[in-house]
Design a protein around this motif. Sequence first.
Motif, short mmCIF file in Angstrom:
data_model
loop_
_atom_site.label_atom_id
_atom_site.label_comp_id
_atom_site.label_asym_id
_atom_site.label_seq_id
_atom_site.Cartn_x
_atom_site.Cartn_y
_atom_site.Cartn_z
N HIS A 47 4.05 0.70 -10.82
CA HIS A 47 4.42 0.27 -12.17
C HIS A 47 5.84 -0.25 -12.05
O HIS A 47 6.78 0.51 -11.85
CB HIS A 47 4.36 1.47 -13.13
N ARG A 48 6.02 -1.56 -12.13
CA ARG A 48 7.31 -2.16 -11.85
C ARG A 48 7.68 -3.22 -12.88
O ARG A 48 6.81 -3.83 -13.50
CB ARG A 48 7.30 -2.83 -10.46
N HIS A 49 8.99 -3.43 -13.00
CA HIS A 49 9.46 -4.58 -13.78
C HIS A 49 8.90 -5.86 -13.19
O HIS A 49 8.68 -5.94 -11.96
CB HIS A 49 10.99 -4.67 -13.71
N GLY A 76 11.15 23.98 -5.26
CA GLY A 76 9.75 24.36 -5.09
C GLY A 76 8.78 23.20 -4.95
O GLY A 76 7.56 23.41 -5.01
N GLN A 77 9.26 21.98 -4.76
CA GLN A 77 8.34 20.83 -4.70
C GLN A 77 7.36 20.97 -3.54
O GLN A 77 7.75 21.10 -2.37
CB GLN A 77 9.12 19.53 -4.58
N GLY A 78 6.06 20.93 -3.88
CA GLY A 78 5.00 21.30 -2.95
C GLY A 78 4.88 20.42 -1.72
O GLY A 78 4.47 20.88 -0.65
N SER A 96 0.81 -1.23 0.00
CA SER A 96 0.00 0.00 0.00
C SER A 96 0.84 1.27 0.00
O SER A 96 0.30 2.36 -0.15
CB SER A 96 -0.96 0.01 1.19
N ARG A 97 2.17 1.14 0.15
CA ARG A 97 3.00 2.35 0.08
C ARG A 97 3.09 2.84 -1.35
O ARG A 97 3.28 2.07 -2.27
CB ARG A 97 4.44 2.05 0.59
N ARG A 98 2.89 4.09 -1.52
CA ARG A 98 3.15 4.73 -2.81
C ARG A 98 3.49 6.18 -2.51
O ARG A 98 3.17 6.68 -1.43
CB ARG A 98 1.95 4.61 -3.74
N SER A 99 4.16 6.83 -3.42
CA SER A 99 4.57 8.21 -3.17
C SER A 99 3.36 9.11 -3.11
O SER A 99 2.54 9.13 -4.04
CB SER A 99 5.54 8.67 -4.27
N ILE A 100 3.25 9.86 -2.02
CA ILE A 100 2.12 10.76 -1.81
C ILE A 100 2.67 12.19 -1.73
O ILE A 100 3.59 12.48 -0.96
CB ILE A 100 1.37 10.37 -0.50
N ARG A 101 2.07 13.06 -2.51
CA ARG A 101 2.58 14.43 -2.60
C ARG A 101 1.57 15.46 -2.09
O ARG A 101 1.83 16.65 -2.13
CB ARG A 101 3.03 14.72 -4.03
N LYS A 102 0.41 14.98 -1.60
CA LYS A 102 -0.59 15.87 -0.96
C LYS A 102 -1.05 15.24 0.34
O LYS A 102 -1.46 14.07 0.35
CB LYS A 102 -1.79 16.08 -1.87
N VAL A 151 6.86 10.44 0.74
CA VAL A 151 7.43 10.43 -0.62
C VAL A 151 8.94 10.63 -0.47
O VAL A 151 9.39 11.63 0.09
CB VAL A 151 6.80 11.51 -1.54
N PRO A 152 9.71 9.65 -0.95
CA PRO A 152 11.17 9.82 -0.89
C PRO A 152 11.58 10.88 -1.89
O PRO A 152 11.01 10.96 -2.98
CB PRO A 152 11.71 8.44 -1.30
N MET A 153 12.56 11.69 -1.53
CA MET A 153 12.99 12.77 -2.44
C MET A 153 14.50 12.94 -2.44
O MET A 153 15.12 13.02 -1.38
CB MET A 153 12.39 14.11 -1.97
N LEU A 154 15.04 13.02 -3.64
CA LEU A 154 16.44 13.46 -3.78
C LEU A 154 16.53 14.70 -4.66
O LEU A 154 17.63 15.16 -4.96
CB LEU A 154 17.31 12.34 -4.37
N GLY A 155 15.39 15.22 -5.06
CA GLY A 155 15.37 16.41 -5.89
C GLY A 155 15.53 17.67 -5.05
O GLY A 155 14.57 18.40 -4.81
N PHE A 156 16.75 17.88 -4.57
CA PHE A 156 17.05 19.10 -3.81
C PHE A 156 18.55 19.37 -3.89
O PHE A 156 19.33 18.49 -4.30
CB PHE A 156 16.59 18.98 -2.34
C1 LIG Z 1 15.85 8.12 -3.97
C2 LIG Z 1 14.55 8.65 -4.51
C3 LIG Z 1 14.45 9.97 -4.88
C4 LIG Z 1 13.23 10.49 -5.32
N1 LIG Z 1 13.11 11.85 -5.54
C5 LIG Z 1 11.88 12.36 -5.77
C6 LIG Z 1 11.69 13.77 -5.81
O1 LIG Z 1 12.62 14.57 -5.65
N2 LIG Z 1 10.44 14.25 -6.02
C7 LIG Z 1 9.36 13.40 -6.19
O2 LIG Z 1 8.25 13.90 -6.35
N3 LIG Z 1 9.50 12.06 -6.14
C8 LIG Z 1 10.73 11.52 -5.92
N4 LIG Z 1 10.88 10.15 -5.82
C9 LIG Z 1 9.69 9.28 -5.92
C10 LIG Z 1 9.68 8.37 -7.16
O3 LIG Z 1 9.30 9.11 -8.27
C11 LIG Z 1 8.74 7.19 -6.89
O4 LIG Z 1 9.18 6.46 -5.77
C12 LIG Z 1 8.65 6.24 -8.09
O5 LIG Z 1 8.10 6.87 -9.21
C13 LIG Z 1 7.80 5.01 -7.76
O6 LIG Z 1 6.50 5.41 -7.33
P1 LIG Z 1 5.93 4.97 -5.91
O7 LIG Z 1 6.86 5.49 -4.86
O8 LIG Z 1 4.57 5.61 -5.82
O9 LIG Z 1 5.85 3.47 -5.88
C14 LIG Z 1 12.10 9.63 -5.45
C15 LIG Z 1 12.24 8.28 -5.11
C16 LIG Z 1 13.42 7.80 -4.62
C17 LIG Z 1 13.50 6.35 -4.19
#
Ligand SMILES: Cc1cc2nc3c(=O)[nH]c(=O)nc-3n(C[C@H](O)[C@H](O)[C@H](O)COP(=O)(O)O)c2cc1C
Length: 206
Positions: A195-197, A73-75, A17-23, A156-161
Amino acid sequence: MTATTSRPLSVTEAIESRRSIRKYLPEPMNQDDLREILRLASLAPSAWNAQTWRFAVIQNPELQAELQAAAYGQGQVTNAPAVIVVYSDMEDTLNTVEETAHPGMGEEGRSGQRKTFEGAFGAQDVAQRGQWGLSQANIAFGFLMVAARSLGYDTVPMLGFQPDKVRGLLGLPEHVQFAGMLPIGKRAEDGFPHHRHSVERITTFY
Ligand SMILES: Cc1cc2nc3c(=O)[nH]c(=O)nc-3n(C[C@H](O)[C@H](O)[C@H](O)COP(=O)(O)O)c2cc1C
């Protein structure tokens, strides 16, 4: 435990159930849950039990706004009630290496731990051993996301900084390396389905 779940999700349920959540919902983090999530992440394994990971927890709208600016600026950085920055500090690890020897091994364990680390890293420069430290911190970063989901939270994991800017904002020394920034809270959107291999695509069975 707070509203979303009445029991911790199993590991399988948390991963599924984990997925990246941005809101996120505008609710502060339950502080007991936050501590428990950090404690669970700290149970991650590391080579020689080095535990190179360190956590910076930000629950301060002004600082979050500055971190957001450093994150292009990521929200989600201001949208989430909290942000956990996970970094490795290999120099702190080396300076205090005795702390990571198991107490059951006594003084011999403590001096053995120092010898092991001096042997392995003494000849390396700060950047080289910093990379090794980061490889360990990444394990805790993964545990952190699963632990959060298990207790009903989203991330949501982020390295975009920009790392230098984040170091400056958090007052961290130049040598620390970032596993990532992790906004955390309760989801206010569904996120994208995985969406995965396939296993066949990424696996060779010998
Ligand atoms: C190390 C790492 C860095 C990431 N950096 C960003 C980011 O800067 N901004 C963002 O919106 N998502 C970021 N993501 C999220 C990925 O886009 C996301 O994990 C991937 O598309 C798979 O989707 P899911 O997490 O919903 O399964 C990052 C994920 C990882 C693991």
